[in-house]
Design a protein around this motif. Structure first.
Motif, short mmCIF file in Angstrom:
data_model
loop_
_atom_site.label_atom_id
_atom_site.label_comp_id
_atom_site.label_asym_id
_atom_site.label_seq_id
_atom_site.Cartn_x
_atom_site.Cartn_y
_atom_site.Cartn_z
N PHE A 253 6.87 -22.08 -24.79
CA PHE A 253 5.72 -21.93 -25.57
C PHE A 253 4.63 -21.76 -24.46
CE2 PHE A 253 7.77 -24.14 -28.94
CZ PHE A 253 7.17 -23.85 -30.08
N ASP A 254 5.04 -21.24 -23.69
CA ASP A 254 4.07 -20.62 -22.40
C ASP A 254 2.99 -19.97 -22.79
OD1 ASP A 254 3.44 -21.04 -19.33
OD2 ASP A 254 3.55 -19.02 -19.77
N LEU B 213 8.48 -17.35 -24.95
CA LEU B 213 9.26 -16.40 -26.13
C LEU B 213 8.52 -16.60 -27.31
CD1 LEU B 213 11.52 -14.82 -26.75
CD2 LEU B 213 12.91 -17.12 -27.24
N VAL B 214 7.86 -17.68 -27.57
CA VAL B 214 7.41 -17.91 -29.06
C VAL B 214 6.05 -17.05 -29.12
CG1 VAL B 214 6.16 -19.56 -30.63
CG2 VAL B 214 8.03 -20.22 -29.32
N ASN B 215 5.13 -17.03 -28.17
CA ASN B 215 3.83 -16.08 -28.38
C ASN B 215 4.24 -14.55 -28.51
OD1 ASN B 215 2.22 -18.18 -28.17
ND2 ASN B 215 1.64 -17.93 -26.13
N GLU B 216 5.39 -13.99 -27.67
CA GLU B 216 5.89 -12.81 -27.71
C GLU B 216 6.54 -12.51 -29.18
OE1 GLU B 216 5.95 -10.45 -25.49
OE2 GLU B 216 4.97 -11.64 -23.65
N VAL B 217 7.23 -13.37 -29.68
CA VAL B 217 7.74 -13.06 -30.80
C VAL B 217 6.80 -12.89 -32.17
CG1 VAL B 217 9.27 -13.97 -32.97
CG2 VAL B 217 9.99 -13.98 -30.43
N LEU B 218 5.66 -14.08 -32.03
CA LEU B 218 4.57 -13.83 -32.97
C LEU B 218 3.63 -12.57 -32.83
CD1 LEU B 218 3.59 -17.63 -32.85
CD2 LEU B 218 4.80 -16.52 -34.71
N SER B 219 3.54 -12.31 -31.51
CA SER B 219 2.77 -10.96 -31.15
C SER B 219 3.33 -9.95 -31.94
CB SER B 219 2.49 -10.88 -29.88
OG SER B 219 1.68 -12.12 -29.37
N ASN C 269 -1.28 -14.72 -25.50
CA ASN C 269 -1.57 -15.68 -24.34
C ASN C 269 -2.44 -16.97 -24.99
OD1 ASN C 269 -0.97 -13.82 -22.63
ND2 ASN C 269 -3.00 -12.32 -22.91
N HIS C 270 -1.72 -17.13 -26.29
CA HIS C 270 -2.36 -18.68 -26.86
C HIS C 270 -1.66 -19.76 -26.11
CE1 HIS C 270 -3.66 -21.24 -30.08
NE2 HIS C 270 -2.33 -21.90 -29.87
N SER C 271 -2.86 -20.57 -25.84
CA SER C 271 -2.25 -21.84 -25.28
C SER C 271 -2.06 -23.09 -26.18
CB SER C 271 -3.57 -22.36 -24.34
OG SER C 271 -3.15 -23.58 -23.68
N TRP C 272 -0.70 -23.44 -26.49
CA TRP C 272 -0.65 -24.54 -27.29
C TRP C 272 -0.64 -25.89 -26.53
CZ3 TRP C 272 1.94 -23.31 -31.96
CH2 TRP C 272 1.93 -21.89 -32.12
N TYR D 252 -4.62 -31.35 -31.05
CA TYR D 252 -3.72 -31.47 -32.30
C TYR D 252 -2.35 -30.52 -32.03
CZ TYR D 252 -7.20 -34.30 -34.49
OH TYR D 252 -8.02 -35.29 -34.81
N SER D 253 -2.51 -29.51 -31.45
CA SER D 253 -1.64 -28.45 -31.23
C SER D 253 -0.73 -29.08 -29.99
CB SER D 253 -2.28 -27.18 -30.89
OG SER D 253 -2.70 -27.11 -29.65
N THR D 254 -1.35 -29.97 -29.17
CA THR D 254 -0.37 -30.39 -28.12
C THR D 254 0.41 -31.44 -28.64
OG1 THR D 254 -2.31 -29.79 -26.51
CG2 THR D 254 -0.58 -31.43 -25.78
#
Length: 319
Positions: free
Chosen positions: A150-151, A156-162, A171-174, A179-181
């Protein structure tokens, strides 16, 4: 002529005496339990006694190394703790975080256990291996793996969602939002703890007599109805054990929060009680205050567990 019958008298009931064999069995059981009891006294009771004792003193680093005398404070550490606004905020976050983790672990673990009883061996074995691999992963290693996935820059998660069209996730910060943390950490905790529930519930479900399940199907019950009305009530004792274990583990969570939030998040927004106690006792060198917090945590955990067990006994008609 009417005759009066003499009042009937009944001999007082003689209390049943325990047979010599039962007395011998009881003594033998005590002898078998004695080593475990002694070990529990040494490893559990004495440390708790020391924890309670330290909580009544002004005990910091100078006192720990012998450079300053101990000063008895009575309940002052507890008063300072209960008057601390941050303590109540952290307590509320800890209770909410624990509830999410416990419910998630139980739901996922029980669901996968039911699924495992419905599939063939060739599908069940890889399922169990994957789940047990998550269970065997050390908490620190698992935390860093989830952080990498989730970096914000390389995850990888941000890459797949994009790639799926969610361009706002680039480049979303989880780990910035509170609450997301907490959600990210809870997902990691559920991932590494649900296999325990899965294995426990799978063993219980396999112990349910097949004749009972077949009778339910013959009566027209669906799979969901059979699971909810027959299987789960029969494995309720195991579910209670799994719930208690999950409450204890998740209430005392430390590693995942400390690693994934870098010590409690921005300005301590993601603190839980265990990390808060660590900051007070070790980072702040207020061992007496940290001990008081440890005592409060122990009492809270015992209270929550006791209330849950009592509610389960009442609803099951055991009382």
């Amino acid at each position: 002529m009417v005759t009066k019958e003499a009042p009937r008298t009944t001999a007082p009931a003689v209390p049943a005496r325990r047979s010599p064999r039962r007395r011998r069995d009881g003594r033998a059981a005590l002898l078998y339990l004695a080593p475990g009891g002694i070990l529990l006294l040494a490893m559990l009771v004495y440390p708790i006694y020391q924890l309670v004792l330290i909580s009544f003193y002004d005990y910091g680093q100078p006192q720990a190394v012998g450079n300053a005398p101990l000063v008895f404070l009575g309940f002052q550490n507890y008063t300072d703790l209960l008057e601390n606004v941050q303590f109540w905020e952290v307590l509320a976050k800890t209770l909410g975080f624990t509830a999410v983790c416990v419910v998630g672990s139980l739901a996922l673990g029980t669901g996968v256990a039911v699924l495992a009883t419905r599939v063939r061996t060739w599908a069940r074995v890889p399922l169990f291996l994957a789940a047990l691999a998550a269970w065997a992963t050390p908490a620190m290693a698992g935390s860093y793996v989830w952080l990498f996935l989730f970096d914000a820059d390389f995850g990888l998660v941000n890459e797949v969602l994009s790639g799926l069209g969610f361009t706002g996730m680039a480049n979303h910060s989880w780990t910035f939002d509170t609450y997301s943390t907490f959600g990210l950490v809870a997902a990691e905790v559920i991932w590494c703890s649900f296999p325990f529930v899965m294995v426990t519930m799978y063993a219980g479900i396999k112990g349910v007599p097949e004749e009972v399940i077949e009778a339910a199907y013959l009566d027209g019950a669906s799979t969901w109805r059979t699971t909810w009305s027959i299987t789960l009530p029969m494995v309720r004792p195991l579910l209670t054990i799994a719930t208690i274990q999950s409450i204890i583990w998740d209430f005392k969570i430390f590693t995942q929060i400390y690693v994934m939030t870098n010590g409690g998040g921005v300005a301590g927004r993601n603190l839980v009680l265990n990390v808060f106690a660590y900051q007070q006792a070790f980072a702040g060198q207020e061992y007496g205050l940290g001990a008081a917090l440890g005592v409060v945590m122990t009492l809270l955990l015992l209270s929550i567990t006791g209330l849950y067990v009592r509610s389960q006994r009442r609803s099951a008609g055991w009382v």
